[in-house]
Write an enzyme that holds these catalytic residues in place. Structure first.
Site, PDB file in Angstrom:
ATOM      1  N   TYR A 138       1.029  -1.255   0.010  1.00  0.00           N
ATOM      2  CA  TYR A 138       0.164   0.020  -0.063  1.00  0.00           C
ATOM      3  C   TYR A 138       0.768   1.172  -0.069  1.00  0.00           C
ATOM      4  O   TYR A 138       1.432   1.592   1.240  1.00  0.00           O
ATOM      5  CB  TYR A 138      -0.812  -0.071   1.299  1.00  0.00           C
ATOM      6  CG  TYR A 138      -1.972   0.883   1.479  1.00  0.00           C
ATOM      7  CD1 TYR A 138      -2.108   1.884   0.428  1.00  0.00           C
ATOM      8  CD2 TYR A 138      -2.804   0.976   2.423  1.00  0.00           C
ATOM      9  CE1 TYR A 138      -3.124   3.000   0.368  1.00  0.00           C
ATOM     10  CE2 TYR A 138      -3.894   1.966   2.565  1.00  0.00           C
ATOM     11  CZ  TYR A 138      -3.898   2.776   1.794  1.00  0.00           C
ATOM     12  OH  TYR A 138      -4.972   3.802   1.775  1.00  0.00           O
ATOM     13  N   LYS A 167      -1.418  -1.238  -4.264  1.00  0.00           N
ATOM     14  CA  LYS A 167      -2.387   0.149  -4.201  1.00  0.00           C
ATOM     15  C   LYS A 167      -1.428   1.094  -4.182  1.00  0.00           C
ATOM     16  O   LYS A 167      -0.885   1.373  -3.393  1.00  0.00           O
ATOM     17  CB  LYS A 167      -3.526  -0.134  -3.002  1.00  0.00           C
ATOM     18  CG  LYS A 167      -4.131   1.041  -3.156  1.00  0.00           C
ATOM     19  CD  LYS A 167      -4.918   1.180  -1.982  1.00  0.00           C
ATOM     20  CE  LYS A 167      -5.819   2.488  -2.057  1.00  0.00           C
ATOM     21  NZ  LYS A 167      -6.964   2.499  -0.763  1.00  0.00           N
TER      22      LYS A 167
END
Length: 307
Positions: A138, A167
């Protein structure tokens, strides 16, 4: 032909529905989960930024992970956010996610100290060496203060094949483009997700894999529609939906952090939930609730939100 990735499509970051005293609103969580699954999302991500993980105790994070995996019961893939400022605690939460049946974990980099690249690599390496679940990185440098560069990610992926995606919540679309070109060119089944909603169509057009957008927690029809239209080659419709999604992003400016807006928007969609949030985040003021209601009503009037 693009290789099939383990995770792809629209995976909303799900707000954690809580009572005023901080307990899980179990019925509200069930209502929201069912709504999102019925909206044909491709998975659900819990305990991300929009899930208020940063305000939670370890015990509450574990309670949420256990509750949602049990309730979803394999209907869609479940991703659990396990990142913390410490390596040991992140490993502990990741092992718990595996124990309760998560399909993968999402790990943000430590968000207080700025680490050397070697220390940051070792942080992720220790997690990967101790947890055999699929791992999605992330990258959110606006909040962590430290970027995960495409070169750094490729080095991790070469060493640990079960790091399966990222992400990429970054302002520059060029960053995600490089992630796709540099990492996916070598590891074709690596998933690249856009974090910001308005980067989604660009991500797909460059060969990326999907989006993990908070607006999909209350208007999933738009992001799901973009993804399905693109995969079907109906690019004109995908562009039209992308244009319809654009004004929704103005809601990010209504309040900060955004999870209070998302919860109120979910309630206004007719999903029965508690809209309480964990301090120091505050519930929306009456004035901002009215602004949000007017905004969503206008979308409904224009048939942007499909019923």
């Amino acid at each position: 032909m693009q290789a099939k990735t383990q995770f792809h499509g629209v995976i909303p970051p799900v707000p954690t529905i809580l009572h005023k005293d901080g307990r899980i609103d179990e019925k509200g969580m069930e209502n929201l989960i069912d709504f999102l699954i019925e909206s044909k999302v491709d998975g659900l991500f819990f305990l991300g930024s929009g899930g208020e993980f940063g305000q939670m105790s370890v015990e509450l994070r574990k309670d949420v992970a256990q509750f949602v995996t049990r309730y979803i019961n394999g209907r869609v893939p479940v991703l659990i956010g396990t990142g913390t400022t410490g390596t040991k605690e992140t490993i502990s939460l990741s092992l718990h996610a595996k124990k309760v049946g998560a399909d993968g974990i999402v790990v943000i980099n430590p968000y207080y100290y700025k680490l050397t690249e070697d220390s940051l690599f070792q942080h992720f390496a220790e997690i990967a060496e101790n947890v055999d679940l699929p791992i999605i990185l992330y990258n959110y440098p606006e909040l962590t203060g430290q970027d995960l560069s495409p070169e750094f990610v490729l080095k991790l992926v070469r060493a640990y094949p079960h790091i399966v995606g990222i992400k990429d919540t970054v302002l520059s679309v060029g960053h995600t483009r490089e992630m796709i070109l540099k990492v996916k060119s070598e590891k074709t089944d690596f998933s690249v997700f856009s974090g910001y909603d308005d980067h989604f169509l660009n991500n797909l057009s460059l060969g990326g894999d999907g989006s993990i957008p908070l607006t999909a927690s209350f208007v999933p029809e738009l992001s799901v529609g973009i993804y399905q239209a693109f995969k079907q080659g109906n690019y004109g419709h995908a562009i039209d939906l992308h244009r319809q999604l654009a004004p929704v992003l103005l809601l990010y400016k209504l309040d900060s952090p955004f999870m209070n807006v998302a919860k109120e928007a979910i309630r206004l969609r007719g999903i029965e939930i508690s809209t309480d949030v964990l301090a120091p985040v505050r519930s929306l003021s009456a004035e901002k609730k009215e602004q949000l209601k007017s905004f969503l009503n206008e979308l409904l009037d224009k048939s942007i939100i499909l019923s």
